[in-house]
Scaffold this active site. Structure first.
Site, short mmCIF file in Angstrom:
data_model
loop_
_atom_site.label_atom_id
_atom_site.label_comp_id
_atom_site.label_asym_id
_atom_site.label_seq_id
_atom_site.Cartn_x
_atom_site.Cartn_y
_atom_site.Cartn_z
N HIS A 199 -11.25 -2.20 3.72
CA HIS A 199 -11.17 -1.84 5.14
C HIS A 199 -11.89 -0.55 5.46
O HIS A 199 -11.96 -0.15 6.64
CB HIS A 199 -9.69 -1.74 5.53
CG HIS A 199 -9.00 -0.67 4.77
ND1 HIS A 199 -8.79 -0.75 3.39
CD2 HIS A 199 -8.52 0.53 5.14
CE1 HIS A 199 -8.19 0.35 2.99
NE2 HIS A 199 -8.03 1.14 4.02
N ASP A 200 -12.42 0.13 4.43
CA ASP A 200 -13.15 1.38 4.65
C ASP A 200 -14.66 1.22 4.48
O ASP A 200 -15.40 2.17 4.74
CB ASP A 200 -12.72 2.45 3.61
CG ASP A 200 -11.29 2.88 3.77
OD1 ASP A 200 -10.67 3.25 2.76
OD2 ASP A 200 -10.79 2.85 4.91
N GLU A 246 -6.34 4.22 -5.73
CA GLU A 246 -7.60 4.47 -5.03
C GLU A 246 -7.99 5.91 -5.30
O GLU A 246 -7.21 6.82 -5.01
CB GLU A 246 -7.45 4.27 -3.52
CG GLU A 246 -8.79 4.38 -2.80
CD GLU A 246 -8.71 4.98 -1.42
OE1 GLU A 246 -7.75 5.70 -1.12
OE2 GLU A 246 -9.62 4.72 -0.63
N ASP A 265 0.86 -1.19 0.00
CA ASP A 265 0.00 0.00 0.00
C ASP A 265 0.90 1.24 0.00
O ASP A 265 1.73 1.40 0.89
CB ASP A 265 -0.88 -0.02 1.26
CG ASP A 265 -2.21 0.67 1.04
OD1 ASP A 265 -3.24 0.12 1.49
OD2 ASP A 265 -2.22 1.76 0.42
N ASP A 303 -2.87 4.90 -2.23
CA ASP A 303 -3.86 5.52 -1.36
C ASP A 303 -4.22 6.94 -1.83
O ASP A 303 -3.32 7.76 -2.01
CB ASP A 303 -3.24 5.61 0.04
CG ASP A 303 -4.24 5.99 1.10
OD1 ASP A 303 -5.20 5.23 1.29
OD2 ASP A 303 -4.08 7.05 1.72
O1 TEU Z 1 -9.25 6.18 2.05
C1 TEU Z 1 -9.63 7.34 1.30
C2 TEU Z 1 -10.96 7.78 1.72
O2 TEU Z 1 -11.47 8.79 1.32
C3 TEU Z 1 -11.62 6.93 2.73
O3 TEU Z 1 -11.40 7.64 3.92
C4 TEU Z 1 -13.05 6.69 2.41
O4 TEU Z 1 -13.50 7.51 1.40
C5 TEU Z 1 -13.86 6.97 3.62
O5 TEU Z 1 -13.14 6.46 4.70
C6 TEU Z 1 -15.21 6.27 3.50
O6 TEU Z 1 -15.72 6.15 4.80
C7 TEU Z 1 -7.86 5.95 2.13
C8 TEU Z 1 -7.66 4.70 2.99
O7 TEU Z 1 -8.27 3.59 2.35
C9 TEU Z 1 -8.29 4.98 4.33
O8 TEU Z 1 -8.25 3.83 5.16
C10 TEU Z 1 -7.51 6.12 4.98
O9 TEU Z 1 -8.17 6.46 6.20
C11 TEU Z 1 -7.47 7.35 4.08
O10 TEU Z 1 -7.20 7.07 2.71
C12 TEU Z 1 -6.34 8.27 4.54
O11 TEU Z 1 -5.11 7.59 4.29
#
Ligand code: TEU
Ligand code: CA
Length: 560
Positions: free
Chosen positions: A330-331, A257, A99, A200
């Site tokens: 994970h989000d 992403e 990542d 990311d």
């Molecule tokens: O996520 C990008 C992001 O915008 C996410 O926060 C998502 O849109 C949101 O959490 C939906 O609830 C990336 C990573 O996947 C995330 O885990 C990180 O918190 C974020 O970037 C910051 O690095």
């Protein structure tokens, strides 16, 4: 011609290490714990492992706040453990992608410590520093994790930008020194033999340099700076430079992403002639059950919206770019609870959702636990939650007078911790995830939902995923066939075909828990049919011109 690529033919498995498997009893997943489970992943049949961040981090955002890109997070183990993991992954013919989190670092990174130390420090311009305006923040942007996107720093009396938490200061990609330092770090990992990167929020790295105010929605305190940093003015220049200087020198896969990317922009990021990335994670389908107030503004999904959205991405990227296919990460909340049925029809709806996704064109991503039909969790107190996004939002809305029970309900539906409860390996204490106390409580339903049970049950969600993945290897039509939606207006059935030469695949899914009737469109003719996979008993002698589709029933036929 098919433009054959290994990353087009692969299935990726995402590991969120903190919640995967704890080998030393401290309640936190670790690298050794992953090594112990590689045979489980080989059995599933996945090809690539995407490892969420394992670099040194204070874990303000569970590793997405990196304080040293070239060291392993203490809780996860040592660099030797990581080298062993890579060796064991490659020994099984699997690949490993890391990542890449380079829109921001941790505020404990040495770069930021130097940058904040004085206005004339050589690294001052590695981040975004601005004097206050009228005694307040330099602009009206809000952070994704609540509050302003700026924090005042006493040392130099200026504010620094952080689109995420205040412990995640944004790097200044306008600065060529920053870009070169990132490219060096990427090469350092690629020279170790990794097979690519998940990047990311990579479409946030180019900001409009003036950092102009954003639109402030009714009733909100801060603006949506997004138009000034999503797919910003130099994003394609930066990615082409990264590709030319780093990525193009390796046989790797890259997935960016990209919150806020649309399909036209995605063609510019993934076009084979663009020399940028192989594919992107887009969010359009993941926002179909959110209202205008964002993810916590709950709205029921309309199946026809989902059919139109996924079909648009299938058709617009066809022959021009490449799709990533995902329901979970994970989000995101777990799909069987979100758009399936995590009660009576948990197994059947999980299989239907998997079938629907895996038969499309693109690279499928399986998020840890998805293959077990793991569900959302409903902790009855905010005290069991860990995610900074959830905790900041809860604190802010309670302070704004919202009803804590209503907020907790929204967290049950959309909170990121739904995906972060420990993997349920068996029905021993803490589901076999740890011998200690888990950093976040295990979902209480681990007694009936766990890997040990799934491996023994030939009708489990796990074995259905294993069959779907095996089909992808056996039938090129699944990777390279043309997608066409059928029954577009049907509001209960999601059905489509894939066509490659004289072969056709027919995918039929009942998206809901009530029986309905499927009628094959007249224009689809066939002589032979072969049932490739189903999630219910099917009488093969039965014709398929018209038949009852049972609750959450999914079928895939090969027609010729
Ligand atoms: O996520 C990008 C992001 O915008 C996410 O926060 C998502 O849109 C949101 O959490 C939906 O609830 C990336 C990573 O996947 C995330 O885990 C990180 O918190 C974020 O970037 C910051 O690095
Ligand atoms: Ca551990």
């Amino acid at each position: 011609q098919l433009q054959k690529k290994w990353w087009k033919e692969s299935v990726v498995y995402q590991i969120y290490p903190r919640s995967f498997n704890d080998s030393n009893g401290d309640g936190i997943g670790d690298l050794q714990g992953i090594i112990e489970k590689l045979d489980y992943l080989s059995l599933l049949g996945v090809d690539v492992i995407w490892l969420s961040p394992v670099y040194r981090s204070p874990n303000d955002d569970n590793g997405y706040d990196i304080s040293d890109y070239r060291a392993i997070m203490d809780e996860f183990g040592t660099m030797e453990d990581w080298e062993t993991l890579l060796k064991e992954v490659h020994a099984r013919g699997l690949k490993l992608i890391m990542d890449l989190v380079v829109n921001h670092t941790s505020d404990e990174h040495s770069w930021f410590l130097e940058s904040r130390s004085s206005k004339d420090n050589p690294r001052r311009k590695w981040y975004w520093w601005r004097p206050g305006v009228d005694g307040g923040e330099p602009n009206n942007w809000g952070s994704v994790f609540s509050g302003p996107a700026w924090t005042f720093d006493e040392t130099t009396g200026e504010y620094y930008l952080h689109l995420f938490s205040r412990k995640q200061p944004d790097l200044n990609w306008e600065n060529p020194e920053v870009r070169e330092a990132i490219y060096d770090m990427m090469r350092w990992w690629l020279e170790k033999g990794i097979d690519g990167f998940r990047m990311d929020v990579i479409n946030f790295i180019s900001k409009v340099p003036e950092l102009p105010d954003g639109f402030v929605p009714e009733g909100e305190k801060y603006g949506l700076g997004a138009p000034s940093f999503m797919n910003g003015p130099r994003i394609h220049e930066f990615l082409r430079e990264m590709n030319r200087k780093v990525l193009s020198n390796y046989d790797i896969m890259t997935v960016g992403e990209m919150p806020g990317v649309d399909v036209e922009e995605a063609v510019r990021y993934t076009g084979k002639d663009r020399e940028e990335l192989n594919m992107v994670f887009q969010f359009e389908h993941m926002e179909l059950d959110s209202g205008s107030g964002g993810k916590w503004d709950l709205r029921p999904l309309k199946l026809t919206d989902l059919k139109q959205s996924l079909t648009r991405w299938q058709k617009e990227l066809e022959g021009r770019g490449w799709n990533s296919l995902y329901w979970n990460n994970h989000d995101q909340p777990r799909i069987v609870s979100r758009w399936g049925d995590d009660g009576k029809y948990r197994v059947k709806s999980a299989k239907m959702l998997a079938t629907l996704l895996h038969m499309m064109q693109g690279t499928p991503y399986v998020y840890q636990g998805e293959e077990l039909g793991m569900t959302n969790v409903r902790f009855n107190s905010i005290d069991h939650y860990r995610d900074i996004e959830t905790l900041n939002m809860y604190r802010e809305k309670v302070a704004d007078g919202w009803d804590p029970k209503a907020i907790l309900h929204a967290i049950h539906v959309k909170g990121r911790d739904n995906a972060r409860t420990p993997i349920q390996w068996n029905d021993s204490d803490h589901a076999g995830f740890t011998d200690g106390t888990p950093w976040i409580p295990v979902n209480p339903n681990f007694h009936e939902i766990n890997a040990e049970q799934a491996l023994k049950d030939p009708d489990s969600v796990f074995h259905h995923y294993r069959k779907l993945i095996a089909l992808r290897k056996e039938h090129p039509i699944i990777v390279y066939g043309t997608y066409d939606l059928i029954l577009p207006d049907h509001d209960r059935i999601f059905a489509y075909t894939r066509t490659l030469g004289r072969e056709k695949l027919l995918v039929v899914c009942n998206f809901y828990g009530e029986e309905t009737r499927f009628c094959l469109p007249e224009e689809i003719r066939y002589r032979e049919k072969e049932l490739l996979i189903a999630n219910d008993k099917v009488d093969e002698a039965e014709g398929i011109r018209s038949f009852p589709l049972r609750p959450y029933e999914a079928r895939v036929y090969k027609l010729s």
